[in-house]
Write a protein that holds these residues in place. Structure first.
Motif, PDB file in Angstrom:
ATOM      1  N   CYS A 164       0.829  -1.207   0.000  1.00 36.05           N
ATOM      2  CA  CYS A 164       0.000   0.000   0.000  1.00 36.05           C
ATOM      3  C   CYS A 164       0.867   1.263   0.000  1.00 36.05           C
ATOM      4  CB  CYS A 164      -0.916  -0.019   1.223  1.00 36.05           C
ATOM      5  SG  CYS A 164      -2.200   1.220   1.192  1.00 36.05           S
ATOM      6  N   GLU A 168       1.202   1.314  -4.180  1.00 36.46           N
ATOM      7  CA  GLU A 168       0.007   2.120  -4.413  1.00 36.46           C
ATOM      8  C   GLU A 168       0.195   3.565  -3.932  1.00 36.46           C
ATOM      9  OE1 GLU A 168      -2.366   1.472  -6.234  1.00 36.46           O
ATOM     10  OE2 GLU A 168      -3.921   2.940  -5.730  1.00 36.46           O
ATOM     11  N   CYS A 201      -7.865  -0.475  -4.505  1.00 39.76           N
ATOM     12  CA  CYS A 201      -7.148  -1.109  -5.613  1.00 39.76           C
ATOM     13  C   CYS A 201      -7.070  -2.617  -5.451  1.00 39.76           C
ATOM     14  CB  CYS A 201      -5.735  -0.530  -5.739  1.00 39.76           C
ATOM     15  SG  CYS A 201      -4.628  -1.023  -4.396  1.00 39.76           S
TER      16      CYS A 201
END
Lengths: 241, 547
Positions: A164, A168, A201
């Protein structure tokens, strides 16, 4: 891509086999290259290394301490042993500890048959747990529209936290508390469904090695995970830098 | 201006100021004594001095720790070398009235007893003597002279040579050779380097660093500045636990004072060498005393350790080469530079040089802070300096090294205190906490206590430490309650081996030590508590240990 830096070559022995390596290759990478199995849980290709699960510890001749294969680089003349009786015992015991920490009853888990922890336990011959279960109550969060986190199945490998943050760039996940009270949390320990930062996501779902972060609506044994996207994305990120 | 002259001027002005007074009444203002009277004794003494019209001849001053905390609050009078114990504010008038007559006998504390005479004070030389809140007093006691000497007369390499020659080893517990650490960081190539002082003292029963910071904060700052010069760093951080508010207050004040006199900050002594120090506070995590977790915490991240290598000397704070030493290590630096490495190497044993500060706690008569040469035996410390145990039950064991250390039984009391000897006994030198236990203490309970500590202080990052300490604690609880079997004991021993061999950082690697050392010397206590599985009905062994 940055211009290739010339790397020195080392020769060493892994489990008695002569192998050659670039100086920037780790023992784990070399073992994989040469078809030698070293168990891992926290490590996943494409994310930073944390050396936390301790399953990939190996013995090196002349060194008192065991070293994590994922973080130890090849040196000239090094002699590595990856599969001694002592290491096999340690690895089984580490898995026992994990099983005693949370709720790892495979028969009722959505990841049954697709779980890295289960697969390792089978492969390493961990067939029973000698420790009493810690009987912790950890929160299950179903507030997210598509995903669920069941912290009772979490093994705190922190892959979700890393994917994350590093891939991301959302940093929705983090860890709160310490010791056996450590938990993965979203944002400031607020419900996942209310998260301002989560982009939904689903990368955390795909990298989670167990049935802790999963898609909603999966029945027992249905939650297959694929994280082969990760190395490509990681490479793209690197190239961008 | 030449530093030595500058300092001499300050020192002589301060001396002149003090010479006006015929008597100095020194009141301990360190946390131990303060916890009993706050500042009431000092205020009462000042009021008594005023009342008896002696303001011009008697100076009442707050000083740091005098060591014998068991007898506190302590007050001393100079000249005369008189020490008073268990002083209360009500005694103030009598003490002041007795200054030029007879000392107050009922309050006298014998300062010729072994507790005082057997000590050798290097780190604590100013403790209980100077006012820690007054930089001029520190300068009068040769303070900042070593920094001046280093900056103006020595090259960084020469400074490191002296530290190497002294044989000083890290006082935080690991015992890594300080000179080697300094030369390693000095060798690292980088525009930015950092000096970090580890003041995250967290072992139960240990208060050496707190006392040094409260009693003589400038000594630590001076050591850090000298280290900065030696390794090429311009920035230092003191990482201090927030549970030490007085130490933090004194340290802050000391930094302000040192900056005011340009002994810290830009171009110290006009040499062009800059060195600044800032304080960072811990938030109550023991693991932040581990150097990689400590650095993460300073950087504002979660205080979790990371695997080494890379070591801080190569990849430290914000990725830059960083020198991390403990409070007591830095406190040894100025005297080494002033007196030379050879002088320091003349104290102690072959492999462990200098002195070590110990905090005596538990069932011992003279609870407090002592400093002895390395090589002093545990018996001398416990029986002579410490005065033996407080209770009838008699000495059973001394715990050194906190949760990372072990318990040493009576039969090994003649062991000299040095890094190697303690390690051979299954304990460690540690940072200097010594907890004395008598025969009323159950060693299973002792092991369980330390395991509970490690379990709740584990950061949770690696599995062996996170779950292993919790399972060891559960097994110890089961055994302590009389419900354990021989299988539980076997499992406990296997866990000790696993957690020690596979944990990520020092906390986990050393967490089994209290269990291992009590099993080594007091195994029969564990066995006596086990359920007797050989008897047909599985009842507890007939020794009254059933729960």
């Amino acid at each position: 891509m940055a211009t290739a830096v010339r790397s020195r070559i080392r020769t060493l022995k892994i489990d008695g086999r002569d192998v050659s390596a670039r100086e920037d290759e780790t023992i784990l990478e070399l073992a994989e290259e040469n078809g030698i199995f070293i168990p891992t849980l926290c490590r996943i290709e494409g994310l930073s290394l944390v050396g936390a699960c301790r399953l990939c510890l190996v013995e090196v001749a002349g060194m008192n301490k065991l070293v994590p294969a994922c973080l130890t680089y090849a040196t000239e003349g090094m002699e590595v042993f990856t599969d001694s009786e002592r290491l096999r015992n340690y690895r089984r015991m580490i898995l026992e500890l994990l099983f005693s920490e949370g709720n790892h009853i495979c028969a009722i888990c959505v990841s049954n048959g697709k779980c890295e922890l289960q697969a390792l336990a089978q492969r390493l011959g961990m067939d029973h747990v000698r420790f009493a279960n810690l009987q912790q109550e950890r929160l299950v969060d179903m507030t997210h529209e598509r995903f669920v986190v069941d912290r009772n199945r979490c093994i705190l490998c922190a892959r979700c936290v890393r994917v994350c943050d590093e891939i991301e760039w959302a940093h929705t996940w983090d860890i709160k508390g310490r010791g056996v009270d450590a938990r993965v949390i979203t944002d400031l320990d607020t419900p996942w469904g209310e998260s301002d930062t989560c982009t939904s996501c689903g990368k955390c779902v795909r990298v989670c090695p167990v049935g802790a972060i999963v898609e909603k609506g999966r029945a027992v044994g249905e939650m297959a995970k694929r994280h082969d996207f990760l190395p490509h994305l990681a490479k793209m990120r690197e190239a961008k830098k | 201006m030449i530093p030595q002259e500058e300092l001499a001027k300050i020192a002589s002005a301060e001396k002149e100021k003090q010479s006006k007074f015929e008597y100095q009444i020194r009141v301990c203002m360190a946390a131990g004594c303060l916890s009993q009277h706050k500042d009431q004794i000092k205020l009462a003494l000042e009021a008594a001095v005023k009342e008896q019209g002696l303001e011009d001849t008697v100076k009442v001053k707050g000083v740091g720790c005098m060591g014998l905390c068991a007898q506190g609050p302590l007050v001393s009078v100079e000249p005369g070398n008189i020490l008073y114990e268990k002083v209360s504010p009500a005694d103030a008038a009598e003490i002041v009235a007795g200054l030029d007559k007879k000392p107050v006998e009922r309050l006298r504390c014998d300062n010729q007893q072994p507790f005082f005479t057997r000590q050798v004070r290097v780190v604590l030389e100013n403790s209980g003597v100077i006012d820690p809140e007054n930089i001029e007093e520190y300068i009068t006691a040769d303070g900042y002279e070593a920094l001046g000497q280093a900056l103006t007369e020595m090259s960084p390499a020469q400074v490191i040579d002296e530290i190497v020659a002294s044989g000083l080893r890290g006082r935080g517990g690991g015992g890594y050779p300080t000179g080697l650490k300094w030369s390693t960081v000095a060798k690292a190539i980088s525009d930015r380097k950092y000096v970090v002082c580890n003041a995250d003292e967290g072992d139960p029963g240990a208060f050496m660093d707190r006392s040094v910071l409260e009693s003589d904060p400038h000594r630590v700052l001076e050591g850090m500045a000298i280290a900065g010069y030696a390794i090429g760093a311009n920035m230092g951080y003191v990482y201090c636990r927030a549970e030490y508010p007085l130490a933090i207050e004194r340290l802050k004040q000391a930094i302000r004072q040192a900056k005011r006199l340009h002994l810290l900050g830009e171009s110290i002594f006009g040499t062009g060498f800059n060195f600044d120090v800032e304080i960072r506070l811990g938030a109550g995590a023991f693991v932040c005393g581990e150097e990689t977790a400590l650095m993460a915490s300073i950087e504002g991240r979660r205080g979790s350790p990371r695997p080494r290598p890379p070591y801080p000397s190569d990849h430290g704070l914000w990725g830059e080469p960083t020198l991390i030493n403990n409070v007591e290590t830095y406190a040894n630096v100025a005297p080494i530079i002033r007196n030379g490495g050879a002088w320091f190497a003349g104290i102690g044993t072959e492999s462990s040089k200098g002195t070590k500060v110990f905090a005596l706690a538990g069932q011992i008569k003279n609870t407090g802070l002592i400093e002895v040469p390395m090589g002093t035996t545990l018996r001398e410390i416990v029986e002579e300096i410490g005065g033996g145990t407080t209770t009838e039950a008699g000495f059973k064991a001394v715990q050194t090294g906190g949760p990372s250390g072990g318990c040493i039984p009576e039969k090994h009391l003649d062991t000299p205190v040095d890094y190697a000897s303690l390690a051979k006994l299954g304990s460690i030198m540690g940072s200097g906490g010594m907890i004395v236990m008598d025969h009323t203490s159950s060693m299973v309970d002792v092991a369980r206590y330390f395991m509970e500590f490690c379990m709740s202080e584990s950061c949770g990052k690696c599995i062996p430490c996170r779950v292993g300490t919790a399972q060891m604690y559960n097994l110890l609880t089961k055994i302590a309650k009389g419900n354990g079997t021989i299988r539980d004991l076997e499992l406990l021993e296997q866990l000790c081996d696993l957690v020690r061999s596979t944990s990520l950082c020092g906390l986990g690697q050393s967490a089994p030590n209290p269990v291992l050392s009590t099993l080594r010397y007091f195994r029969e206590e564990y066995l006596a508590k086990l359920v007797d599985t050989t008897s047909p009905n599985g009842k507890t062994a007939p020794d009254g240990h059933a729960s």
